[in-house]
Design a protein around this motif. Sequence first.
Motif, short mmCIF file in Angstrom:
data_model
loop_
_atom_site.label_atom_id
_atom_site.label_comp_id
_atom_site.label_asym_id
_atom_site.label_seq_id
_atom_site.Cartn_x
_atom_site.Cartn_y
_atom_site.Cartn_z
N ALA A 1 -20.94 -25.52 8.99
CA ALA A 1 -21.37 -24.47 8.00
C ALA A 1 -21.86 -23.24 8.41
CB ALA A 1 -23.73 -25.11 8.26
N GLU A 2 -21.90 -22.62 9.99
CA GLU A 2 -21.97 -21.42 10.35
C GLU A 2 -20.23 -21.00 10.54
OE1 GLU A 2 -23.39 -21.93 14.45
OE2 GLU A 2 -25.45 -21.08 13.58
N VAL A 3 -18.74 -21.75 10.22
CA VAL A 3 -18.18 -21.47 10.31
C VAL A 3 -17.63 -21.05 8.72
CG1 VAL A 3 -16.10 -21.97 9.94
CG2 VAL A 3 -16.95 -23.01 12.16
N ARG B 1 -19.39 -3.49 18.47
CA ARG B 1 -19.09 -4.95 17.82
C ARG B 1 -17.90 -5.02 16.53
NH1 ARG B 1 -24.27 -7.73 15.72
NH2 ARG B 1 -26.08 -6.40 17.12
N TRP B 2 -17.78 -6.60 16.91
CA TRP B 2 -16.72 -6.79 15.83
C TRP B 2 -16.81 -8.13 15.55
CZ3 TRP B 2 -12.52 -3.31 15.67
CH2 TRP B 2 -12.39 -1.90 16.52
N PRO B 3 -15.99 -7.75 14.03
CA PRO B 3 -16.03 -9.85 13.07
C PRO B 3 -15.14 -10.83 13.92
CG PRO B 3 -14.93 -7.49 12.49
CD PRO B 3 -15.40 -7.30 13.44
N LEU B 4 -16.16 -11.84 14.21
CA LEU B 4 -15.34 -12.78 14.48
C LEU B 4 -13.75 -13.13 14.51
CD1 LEU B 4 -18.95 -15.25 14.03
CD2 LEU B 4 -17.54 -13.93 16.09
N HIS B 5 -13.50 -13.15 13.19
CA HIS B 5 -12.24 -13.72 12.61
C HIS B 5 -11.48 -12.83 12.92
CE1 HIS B 5 -12.42 -10.73 10.35
NE2 HIS B 5 -11.07 -9.80 9.76
N ALA C 1 -16.46 -17.59 4.35
CA ALA C 1 -16.65 -17.12 3.04
C ALA C 1 -17.31 -16.09 2.32
CB ALA C 1 -17.83 -18.24 2.47
N ARG C 2 -17.50 -15.02 3.36
CA ARG C 2 -17.75 -13.71 3.11
C ARG C 2 -16.32 -12.47 2.99
NH1 ARG C 2 -22.60 -11.68 5.33
NH2 ARG C 2 -21.34 -9.78 6.39
N PRO C 3 -15.96 -11.57 2.86
CA PRO C 3 -15.19 -10.95 3.14
C PRO C 3 -14.17 -10.25 4.22
CG PRO C 3 -16.60 -9.73 1.15
CD PRO C 3 -17.30 -10.95 2.02
N LEU C 4 -13.38 -10.36 4.28
CA LEU C 4 -12.76 -10.63 6.02
C LEU C 4 -11.95 -9.13 6.56
CD1 LEU C 4 -12.01 -14.33 6.67
CD2 LEU C 4 -13.68 -12.95 6.68
N ALA C 5 -12.73 -8.32 6.65
CA ALA C 5 -11.73 -6.64 6.98
C ALA C 5 -10.31 -7.33 7.72
CB ALA C 5 -12.77 -6.34 7.90
N ARG D 1 -0.76 -8.14 10.40
CA ARG D 1 -0.95 -8.69 10.57
C ARG D 1 -2.79 -9.24 11.02
NH1 ARG D 1 2.65 -9.49 16.09
NH2 ARG D 1 1.67 -7.81 16.69
N THR D 2 -3.94 -9.45 10.89
CA THR D 2 -4.81 -9.73 10.83
C THR D 2 -4.63 -11.06 9.82
OG1 THR D 2 -5.98 -7.17 11.13
CG2 THR D 2 -7.26 -8.72 10.60
N GLN D 3 -5.24 -11.63 10.03
CA GLN D 3 -5.31 -13.35 9.74
C GLN D 3 -6.72 -12.93 8.83
OE1 GLN D 3 -4.33 -15.43 7.39
NE2 GLN D 3 -3.09 -15.80 9.22
N VAL D 4 -6.46 -13.15 7.63
CA VAL D 4 -7.71 -12.94 6.70
C VAL D 4 -7.68 -14.00 5.55
CG1 VAL D 4 -8.24 -10.50 6.31
CG2 VAL D 4 -6.57 -11.92 4.89
N ASP D 5 -6.92 -14.98 5.97
CA ASP D 5 -6.80 -16.64 4.60
C ASP D 5 -8.02 -17.51 5.14
OD1 ASP D 5 -6.02 -18.89 4.43
OD2 ASP D 5 -4.45 -17.87 3.14
N PRO D 6 -8.82 -17.23 4.88
CA PRO D 6 -10.00 -18.80 5.40
C PRO D 6 -9.09 -19.95 5.85
CG PRO D 6 -10.48 -18.13 3.62
CD PRO D 6 -8.91 -17.30 3.80
N ALA D 7 -8.68 -20.57 4.95
CA ALA D 7 -7.60 -22.01 4.78
C ALA D 7 -6.57 -21.80 6.44
CB ALA D 7 -6.26 -22.40 3.84
N LEU D 8 -5.65 -20.46 6.91
CA LEU D 8 -4.37 -20.33 7.88
C LEU D 8 -6.13 -20.24 9.48
CD1 LEU D 8 -1.99 -18.58 6.39
CD2 LEU D 8 -2.11 -20.42 6.89
N LEU D 9 -7.58 -19.15 9.03
CA LEU D 9 -8.11 -18.89 9.91
C LEU D 9 -8.63 -20.76 10.26
CD1 LEU D 9 -10.18 -15.65 8.89
CD2 LEU D 9 -8.47 -16.23 10.88
N ARG D 10 -9.06 -21.57 9.62
CA ARG D 10 -9.33 -22.90 10.15
C ARG D 10 -8.73 -22.94 10.98
NH1 ARG D 10 -14.04 -24.40 7.42
NH2 ARG D 10 -14.47 -22.75 5.93
N VAL D 11 -7.45 -23.33 10.29
CA VAL D 11 -6.43 -23.93 11.40
C VAL D 11 -5.77 -23.12 12.61
CG1 VAL D 11 -3.34 -24.46 11.70
CG2 VAL D 11 -4.47 -24.85 9.37
N ARG D 12 -6.32 -22.71 12.73
CA ARG D 12 -6.31 -21.68 13.99
C ARG D 12 -7.85 -21.57 14.60
NH1 ARG D 12 -5.28 -14.98 13.62
NH2 ARG D 12 -3.42 -15.65 13.35
N LEU D 13 -8.58 -22.04 14.04
CA LEU D 13 -9.94 -22.40 14.65
C LEU D 13 -9.73 -23.60 15.21
CD1 LEU D 13 -12.21 -21.32 12.20
CD2 LEU D 13 -11.92 -20.27 14.88
#
Length: 271
Positions: free
Chosen positions: A149-151, A130-134, A156-160, A165-177
């Motif tokens: 809503a699931e996104v 199992r790995w985190p989705l992000h 909203a949770r702490p991102l490991a 280079r692991t992307q943990v910024d929610p705003a930048l992750l939304r751009v990636r999605l």
Amino acid sequence: MPHRTAASRVLDVLGAFGPDHRALSLSEIGRRAGLSLSTTHRLVGELQAWGALERGEDGRFSVGLRLLELSALAPRGLGLREIAFPHLDDLHRVTGGNVHLGVRDGHEVVYVEALRSRRTAQVSSRVGDRWPLHATGTGIVLLAHADPAEVDEVLARPLARYTARTQVDPALLRVRLAQVRRDGVAVLRGQITDDAMAVAVPVHDRRGDVAAALSLVVRDDGTGPGELPALLTAVAARIRRALEATGHGRAAAPVVGKTPVRPVERPLRVG
């Protein structure tokens, strides 16, 4: 947890096992499950008798084969893996990379198949990991096609963070999605392993829903993914047709008269 039911205690015993805890003593099971030694002894005995747990020569317990039999019935687990495997194996042989097939379970991606490479980026992924989705190629693809809503809940949770280079910024992750939804492919570099590049695509069912995600992890040599996105997209299409041909899940084979139509597959090529 006060007032736990008998079923929840049994599940806590099974939940004590994991990738880093494959063999446990009775006391370790009790401690990880939060149960008294006497309760643990009784439940482990019942699970062992049923075949859910097995006891080794050293007295430690591990997951039994009876659970493997049950997991084979899961349409998103070994059933999907069995249907997809010939196509995953072709991809593995042609590219020499690490091949993963993952499905989403809550806030994580679970690998139902993992074929490791001996030639390129060395990763330690295994079936059931199992790995985190992000942070993974398969996870980002699955998250990109999840309900909004699931996104929101995941971001909203702490991102490991696994590397610099692991992307943990929610705003930048939304751009990636958004890019993944637009392009139909995810390309991630150095998110889990510094020198690795992951290329991932969705695997659709007949209704067009995303049933799983397929990824290839290779060494990041600083160049682009080249033909890999097109190659993975072709393999994902093959898996979709295989699901349809076997009637797996919501899919069914197209029929003319009484003879199922089978697509003619061409050998995979790189270059």
